[in-house]
Structures are given as C-alpha cells and as structure tokens.
Design a protein around this motif. Structure first.
Motif, PDB file in Angstrom:
ATOM      1  N   PHE A  15     -26.943  17.882 -18.005  1.00 54.62           N
ATOM      2  CA  PHE A  15     -26.045  17.225 -17.048  1.00 54.62           C
ATOM      3  C   PHE A  15     -25.926  15.728 -17.288  1.00 54.62           C
ATOM      4  CE2 PHE A  15     -27.300  21.181 -15.187  1.00 54.62           C
ATOM      5  CZ  PHE A  15     -26.238  21.594 -14.420  1.00 54.62           C
ATOM      6  N   ASP A  16     -26.733  15.187 -18.211  1.00 53.19           N
ATOM      7  CA  ASP A  16     -26.744  13.737 -18.413  1.00 53.19           C
ATOM      8  C   ASP A  16     -25.458  13.231 -19.056  1.00 53.19           C
ATOM      9  OD1 ASP A  16     -29.240  13.626 -17.296  1.00 53.19           O
ATOM     10  OD2 ASP A  16     -30.330  13.495 -19.207  1.00 53.19           O
ATOM     11  N   ARG A  17     -24.900  13.975 -19.997  1.00 53.20           N
ATOM     12  CA  ARG A  17     -23.659  13.554 -20.666  1.00 53.20           C
ATOM     13  C   ARG A  17     -22.434  14.301 -20.155  1.00 53.20           C
ATOM     14  NH1 ARG A  17     -23.470  13.919 -26.644  1.00 53.20           N
ATOM     15  NH2 ARG A  17     -24.587  15.918 -26.476  1.00 53.20           N
ATOM     16  N   MET A  18     -22.617  15.103 -19.132  1.00 55.22           N
ATOM     17  CA  MET A  18     -21.520  15.896 -18.585  1.00 55.22           C
ATOM     18  C   MET A  18     -20.503  15.005 -17.870  1.00 55.22           C
ATOM     19  SD  MET A  18     -21.740  18.866 -15.644  1.00 55.22           S
ATOM     20  CE  MET A  18     -22.689  20.039 -16.629  1.00 55.22           C
ATOM     21  N   PRO A  19     -19.200  15.182 -18.140  1.00 56.56           N
ATOM     22  CA  PRO A  19     -18.188  14.428 -17.393  1.00 56.56           C
ATOM     23  C   PRO A  19     -17.910  15.093 -16.048  1.00 56.56           C
ATOM     24  CG  PRO A  19     -17.124  15.840 -19.009  1.00 56.56           C
ATOM     25  CD  PRO A  19     -18.617  16.003 -19.218  1.00 56.56           C
ATOM     26  N   PHE A  20     -17.312  14.347 -15.148  1.00 59.38           N
ATOM     27  CA  PHE A  20     -16.869  14.918 -13.871  1.00 59.38           C
ATOM     28  C   PHE A  20     -15.452  15.447 -14.097  1.00 59.38           C
ATOM     29  CE2 PHE A  20     -15.242  15.024  -9.545  1.00 59.38           C
ATOM     30  CZ  PHE A  20     -16.340  15.486  -8.829  1.00 59.38           C
ATOM     31  N   THR A  21     -15.279  16.762 -13.999  1.00 56.88           N
ATOM     32  CA  THR A  21     -14.035  17.415 -14.400  1.00 56.88           C
ATOM     33  C   THR A  21     -13.262  17.985 -13.204  1.00 56.88           C
ATOM     34  OG1 THR A  21     -15.077  19.587 -14.641  1.00 56.88           O
ATOM     35  CG2 THR A  21     -15.198  18.096 -16.537  1.00 56.88           C
ATOM     36  N   ARG A  22     -12.098  18.549 -13.509  1.00 55.92           N
ATOM     37  CA  ARG A  22     -11.308  19.205 -12.463  1.00 55.92           C
ATOM     38  C   ARG A  22     -12.053  20.388 -11.861  1.00 55.92           C
ATOM     39  NH1 ARG A  22      -5.207  20.016 -14.600  1.00 55.92           N
ATOM     40  NH2 ARG A  22      -5.435  18.468 -16.235  1.00 55.92           N
ATOM     41  N   ARG A  23     -12.869  21.032 -12.654  1.00 58.60           N
ATOM     42  CA  ARG A  23     -13.661  22.150 -12.130  1.00 58.60           C
ATOM     43  C   ARG A  23     -14.623  21.660 -11.054  1.00 58.60           C
ATOM     44  NH1 ARG A  23     -15.354  27.378 -13.649  1.00 58.60           N
ATOM     45  NH2 ARG A  23     -16.042  28.285 -11.674  1.00 58.60           N
ATOM     46  N   HIS A  24     -15.190  20.482 -11.260  1.00 59.79           N
ATOM     47  CA  HIS A  24     -16.059  19.913 -10.237  1.00 59.79           C
ATOM     48  C   HIS A  24     -15.296  19.610  -8.948  1.00 59.79           C
ATOM     49  CE1 HIS A  24     -18.666  18.872 -13.808  1.00 59.79           C
ATOM     50  NE2 HIS A  24     -19.560  19.385 -12.973  1.00 59.79           N
ATOM     51  N   VAL A  25     -14.043  19.181  -9.102  1.00 56.96           N
ATOM     52  CA  VAL A  25     -13.215  18.902  -7.916  1.00 56.96           C
ATOM     53  C   VAL A  25     -12.998  20.184  -7.112  1.00 56.96           C
ATOM     54  CG1 VAL A  25     -10.939  18.148  -7.109  1.00 56.96           C
ATOM     55  CG2 VAL A  25     -12.076  16.919  -8.980  1.00 56.96           C
ATOM     56  N   LEU A  26     -12.727  21.286  -7.808  1.00 52.80           N
ATOM     57  CA  LEU A  26     -12.517  22.567  -7.125  1.00 52.80           C
ATOM     58  C   LEU A  26     -13.799  23.039  -6.439  1.00 52.80           C
ATOM     59  CD1 LEU A  26     -10.204  24.601  -6.743  1.00 52.80           C
ATOM     60  CD2 LEU A  26     -11.086  25.861  -8.724  1.00 52.80           C
ATOM     61  N   ILE A  27     -14.917  22.873  -7.117  1.00 51.65           N
ATOM     62  CA  ILE A  27     -16.212  23.217  -6.522  1.00 51.65           C
ATOM     63  C   ILE A  27     -16.462  22.365  -5.277  1.00 51.65           C
ATOM     64  CG2 ILE A  27     -18.713  23.057  -6.881  1.00 51.65           C
ATOM     65  CD1 ILE A  27     -18.113  23.714  -9.876  1.00 51.65           C
ATOM     66  N   ALA A  28     -16.173  21.072  -5.404  1.00 49.37           N
ATOM     67  CA  ALA A  28     -16.368  20.157  -4.274  1.00 49.37           C
ATOM     68  C   ALA A  28     -15.506  20.571  -3.092  1.00 49.37           C
ATOM     69  CB  ALA A  28     -16.037  18.729  -4.702  1.00 49.37           C
ATOM     70  N   LEU A  29     -14.261  20.981  -3.344  1.00 46.19           N
ATOM     71  CA  LEU A  29     -13.369  21.404  -2.264  1.00 46.19           C
ATOM     72  C   LEU A  29     -13.934  22.631  -1.554  1.00 46.19           C
ATOM     73  CD1 LEU A  29     -10.713  21.294  -0.680  1.00 46.19           C
ATOM     74  CD2 LEU A  29      -9.676  22.671  -2.504  1.00 46.19           C
ATOM     75  N   ALA A  30     -14.387  23.616  -2.335  1.00 43.97           N
ATOM     76  CA  ALA A  30     -14.901  24.845  -1.740  1.00 43.97           C
ATOM     77  C   ALA A  30     -16.116  24.575  -0.852  1.00 43.97           C
ATOM     78  CB  ALA A  30     -15.273  25.841  -2.843  1.00 43.97           C
ATOM     79  N   LEU A  31     -17.042  23.759  -1.330  1.00 46.02           N
ATOM     80  CA  LEU A  31     -18.251  23.488  -0.564  1.00 46.02           C
ATOM     81  C   LEU A  31     -18.012  22.464   0.541  1.00 46.02           C
ATOM     82  CD1 LEU A  31     -20.922  23.544  -3.426  1.00 46.02           C
ATOM     83  CD2 LEU A  31     -20.307  25.353  -1.806  1.00 46.02           C
ATOM     84  N   PHE A  32     -17.016  21.594   0.341  1.00 42.25           N
ATOM     85  CA  PHE A  32     -16.634  20.647   1.393  1.00 42.25           C
ATOM     86  C   PHE A  32     -16.125  21.401   2.619  1.00 42.25           C
ATOM     87  CE2 PHE A  32     -13.354  18.127   3.512  1.00 42.25           C
ATOM     88  CZ  PHE A  32     -14.005  16.922   3.738  1.00 42.25           C
ATOM     89  N   ILE A  33     -15.241  22.374   2.408  1.00 40.61           N
ATOM     90  CA  ILE A  33     -14.717  23.160   3.530  1.00 40.61           C
ATOM     91  C   ILE A  33     -15.837  23.951   4.198  1.00 40.61           C
ATOM     92  CG2 ILE A  33     -13.124  24.999   4.211  1.00 40.61           C
ATOM     93  CD1 ILE A  33     -11.779  22.355   3.515  1.00 40.61           C
ATOM     94  N   ALA A  34     -16.796  24.424   3.404  1.00 42.03           N
ATOM     95  CA  ALA A  34     -17.941  25.127   3.994  1.00 42.03           C
ATOM     96  C   ALA A  34     -18.704  24.204   4.937  1.00 42.03           C
ATOM     97  CB  ALA A  34     -18.872  25.638   2.890  1.00 42.03           C
ATOM     98  N   PHE A  35     -18.863  22.944   4.558  1.00 42.57           N
ATOM     99  CA  PHE A  35     -19.559  21.993   5.410  1.00 42.57           C
ATOM    100  C   PHE A  35     -18.734  21.654   6.654  1.00 42.57           C
ATOM    101  CE2 PHE A  35     -21.798  17.768   6.021  1.00 42.57           C
ATOM    102  CZ  PHE A  35     -23.000  18.348   6.380  1.00 42.57           C
ATOM    103  N   VAL A  36     -17.408  21.611   6.496  1.00 41.59           N
ATOM    104  CA  VAL A  36     -16.527  21.427   7.659  1.00 41.59           C
ATOM    105  C   VAL A  36     -16.747  22.561   8.657  1.00 41.59           C
ATOM    106  CG1 VAL A  36     -14.108  21.446   8.441  1.00 41.59           C
ATOM    107  CG2 VAL A  36     -14.759  20.099   6.435  1.00 41.59           C
ATOM    108  N   ILE A  37     -16.828  23.787   8.144  1.00 38.54           N
ATOM    109  CA  ILE A  37     -17.032  24.960   9.009  1.00 38.54           C
ATOM    110  C   ILE A  37     -18.371  24.858   9.742  1.00 38.54           C
ATOM    111  CG2 ILE A  37     -17.388  27.475   8.998  1.00 38.54           C
ATOM    112  CD1 ILE A  37     -15.426  27.519   6.556  1.00 38.54           C
ATOM    113  N   GLU A  38     -19.403  24.418   9.028  1.00 38.86           N
ATOM    114  CA  GLU A  38     -20.720  24.272   9.651  1.00 38.86           C
ATOM    115  C   GLU A  38     -20.672  23.267  10.797  1.00 38.86           C
ATOM    116  OE1 GLU A  38     -23.052  23.133   6.294  1.00 38.86           O
ATOM    117  OE2 GLU A  38     -22.419  24.896   5.160  1.00 38.86           O
TER     118      GLU A  38
END
Length: 435
Positions: A15-38
């Motif tokens: 994970f040290d050289r990993m870029p922040f990608t569009r896939r991370h954005v989608l993951i963030a959206l999915a878990l962000f909404i989960a936290f909204v629900i909580e």
C-alpha cells in the motif's frame, strides 16, 4: 511473474506506493453511505421522540429506554461481530449485518406495544453492530498508506450527514408518525447489496488467511504496483480477544477502552437530549431542530480541517488540540447568557468534537495487527456503546431531577476533559503501515 516481481513483502508495503484511484472513490462512497445509515439509525427517533412518547404513553425516562435500546443491542453485537469479521472476512460481515438490520428494523415499525418495540430495537442493534464495528477498519485496510488518515477522516463526515438526514426525515415525515421514520430506516438496509458489489475483501485479511492469489487480485484492482509479490503477515493465527490484554497491547487497550467510553458519553449525553436542553433555554421545538441542523453543518468543516492537519502534525497532536478546544466550547455553551453565546459555544463544540472524532475513528483502527484489528475495534465500539446506552438515561435522570441546563452541561463536558487526558499515553500511528 518475473524474477523482479517474485519478491516477498509485508502486506502493508503493498500500500506504500499505491495511488488513490477511482476504485477507492467507489469504495469510499459505499462505506460512507453505510456510516450515514449508522448515524441515521441512532439519531432518527430522537427527533420524533414526542410522537413516540404519545403513542406508548411514556415519559422522558421511558423514551430514554427506547432511544438506548439499539445501543444496548449493539454492545454484545460489537463483541460478536468483531471476532466474526476476523474469522469470515470483512465483506460478508458488513453485508449480512446491514441486511439483517434492515429486516429487523422493518418489523419494529409494527411493534404492537412498548416491550416488543424495545426488544426489536435491541435485536436491530445486535445486527447493525456488524457494519458499525467493521466500517472503519475495513476502509483502512483498502487505502494507500499516505491517504489513510485523510480519507478515513472524510468517511467520518457520514455522521453529520446522517444527522441532517434524521432531522430532515423528522420534518418531512414526522407528521406521519414515528412508524414511517423507522420504515425509512429499514429501507436503508438494502444498501448492503451496494457494499457487496463495490467493496472488495481486505487484502490484509486475505493474506493473513493464506489466500495469496485473491489478495493479489484485489491489490491489482486497487492499482498497487506491488500486486505480484508474495505477501507476509505478522501472524496467520486469528487473534483471540484476550490477546488484546497481553504484552505491549495491554496499556493501549485499557487506555483505548476508557477513552472510547468517556468520549462517547460526552458526545452522546449532549446529542440525545439537545432538543430538550435547548427548549429549557427558551427555544421552540422547531427552533431546536434548526439549531441541531446548524450544529451538524458545523461538524463538516471540523472533519475537513482535521483531515488536512492529521497528515502534517499526526493523529495524536491534532486529536488533543481538538478535544481541548471542544471542551472549551462546551464550557461556553454551558455558561451561555444569550442566544448568540448559546449558538457560538455549541458551534465551537460541534466543530472541534467531531473533528476529533474523525481523527479518533482512524487512529483507533491503527493500534492492532490484522489478526486483532476487527476484535480490537469491536471492543472499542462496545465501550462507546456502553456510554451510548448509559448517557441518555443518565442525562434524562438529571433533567427529571431538575438539575438544570448549566449543571447538566458541565457534567457532560467533564467527560471531554477526561478524554484528552486518556489520549496522552497512546502511540502515534501517522505514516506507519498497518501490520
């Protein structure tokens, strides 16, 4: 695989050289909404508690029991789901937890009496505890090392968004009764299918289970240039809960548990009874809802500022400064002599306390190795939930005893001071790879 690629790396190094990608954005959206629900679930009934009280003929103490029921169920739920996520994986734990919550919450909307309602809310808390416990460690295990602190703090913004949604629902649906608000909460359980579709299993967990090829596949999807390596882990044995109290982890675990209790007591003791406290200061119910909504809006820049500062100054310094500033804001709020001071004190409290929560949600998930991360976070969550369960009833008792606004707020604020003291011995984790 070439000779260059066929190397051995600790899983965290991928994970040290990993870029922040569009896939991370989608993951963030999915878990962000989960936290909204909580957040929504724990706050929605607060703003329709008047209708709830009339429906069942209960006073403030009885309403406090209903409001605490979800948190009561989440305490054993957290202690169960954390080790479960360490054994079966982060993804299935999050999926089944959220889906089961939706089913049980839907049933609670049709509870014929108070006993049934409280029982079903306890059960829905037992289910919701899974996704509540695993959201942050799951997210941390999918993020590039250099983005971990900032991105995880942004995930915390789901809390005030859920709070705003709960207030909005009470305004839009409140006239239809508390049942409709609960049904809307239940429908959110369908978001479990978005998590299953968009969020991959943690490569840390996969590597720890010896599933190297699956870990490589996920790392490839996440854009890691080191995805073809063979990965090592600190231990392949699934952690046992009592491992949290062995060796160097003992001091961390004790401080962490006490801090989670004190911090959540200070926060939840205020939020649960904020509309009532404000009405004691002369605001109407509608004005108190507007006040709470503005407070939630102030939380968002608090999170953003904390996210920008934590990468530069580290988790510990930012957390301590923000908690102390929140305590000063709470003191201003408690001693307010005018409407302006009431607003200003609470806005300072909201800005800094929730910024501190954003840092803590990240920092708290970085203390333990992968084999114990879910279990460690579950203990942290359980400690928070004990406070969440106790605080509404305790503050309700203070109000019922005519203690008064100022004295009640000073009691709540004292827990913020204790929080700062407990954070001092905890280790800094900024920039360190996860074990």
């Amino acid at each position: 695989m070439t000779a260059t690629d066929a190397r051995t790396l600790p899983i965290g190094a991928a994970f040290d050289r990993m870029p922040f990608t569009r896939r991370h954005v989608l993951i963030a959206l999915a878990l962000f909404i989960a936290f909204v629900i909580e957040s929504w679930e724990q706050l929605a009934l607060i703003y329709v508690s008047g209708d709830l009280g009339e429906s069942f003929g209960i006073d403030e103490a009885g309403i406090g029991i209903v409001l605490s029921a979800v948190a009561l169920g989440m305490i054993p739920g957290a202690l169960i789901w954390g080790p479960v996520s360490d054994r079966i994986g982060r993804k299935p734990a999050a999926f089944w937890s959220l889906l089961a919550y939706g089913v049980i919450a839907f049933a609670s909307a049709f509870a014929p009496n108070l006993a049934t309602l409280v029982t079903l809310r306890v059960a829905s808390g037992l289910a919701l505890a899974g996704v509540y416990t695993i959201t942050f460690p799951y997210f941390l295990e999918l993020l590039p090392t250099r983005s971990r602190g900032r991105a995880a703090v942004y995930l915390s913004i789901g809390w005030p968004i859920g709070m705003l949604a709960a207030i909005g629902a009470s305004v839009a649906l409140g006239d239809l009764g508390w049942h409709v608000v609960v049904i809307a909460s239940a429908a959110a359980g369908l978001w479990a299918f978005a998590i299953r579709a968009w969020v991959p299993e943690s490569p840390y967990w996969l590597a720890a289970r010896g599933r190297q090829e699956e870990a490589r596949q996920v790392l490839r999807e996440l854009g890691s240039p080191d995805h073809d390596a063979t990965f090592t882990v600190a231990t392949e044995r699934v952690g046992r809960p009592l491992d949290l109290l062995r060796g160097r982890l003992t001091k961390i675990t004790v401080a962490m548990l006490l801090l989670n209790f004190a911090f959540n007591w200070g926060y939840w003791g205020l939020q649960t009874w904020l509309p009532t406290l404000l009405q004691d200061k002369g605001l109407t119910f509608d004005a108190s809802l507007g006040f709470a909504a503005l407070s939630a809006l102030m939380m968002i820049p608090g999170y953003v500022s904390a996210s920008l500062l934590t990468g530069r100054f580290g988790r510990k310094k930012v957390f301590l400064v923000y908690v102390v500033a929140a305590a000063l804001g709470g003191l201003w709020f408690a001693l307010a002599d005018s409407t302006f001071e009431l607003y200003a004190g609470n806005f300072v409290l909201s800005f800094f306390s929730l910024g501190a929560w954003g840092v803590w949600n990240t920092w708290n998930g970085e203390f333990y190795p992968t084999a114990l991360r879910g279990t460690g976070y579950s203990w942290a969550t359980a400690s928070q939930l004990v406070a969440t369960t106790v605080a509404p009833s305790a503050v309700g008792a203070l109000l019922a005893g005519a203690t008064g606004f100022t004295a009640t707020m000073l009691v709540i604020n004292a827990f913020m001071v204790v929080t700062a003291l407990l954070a001092v011995p905890l280790p800094e984790t900024e920039g360190r790879g996860l074990e």
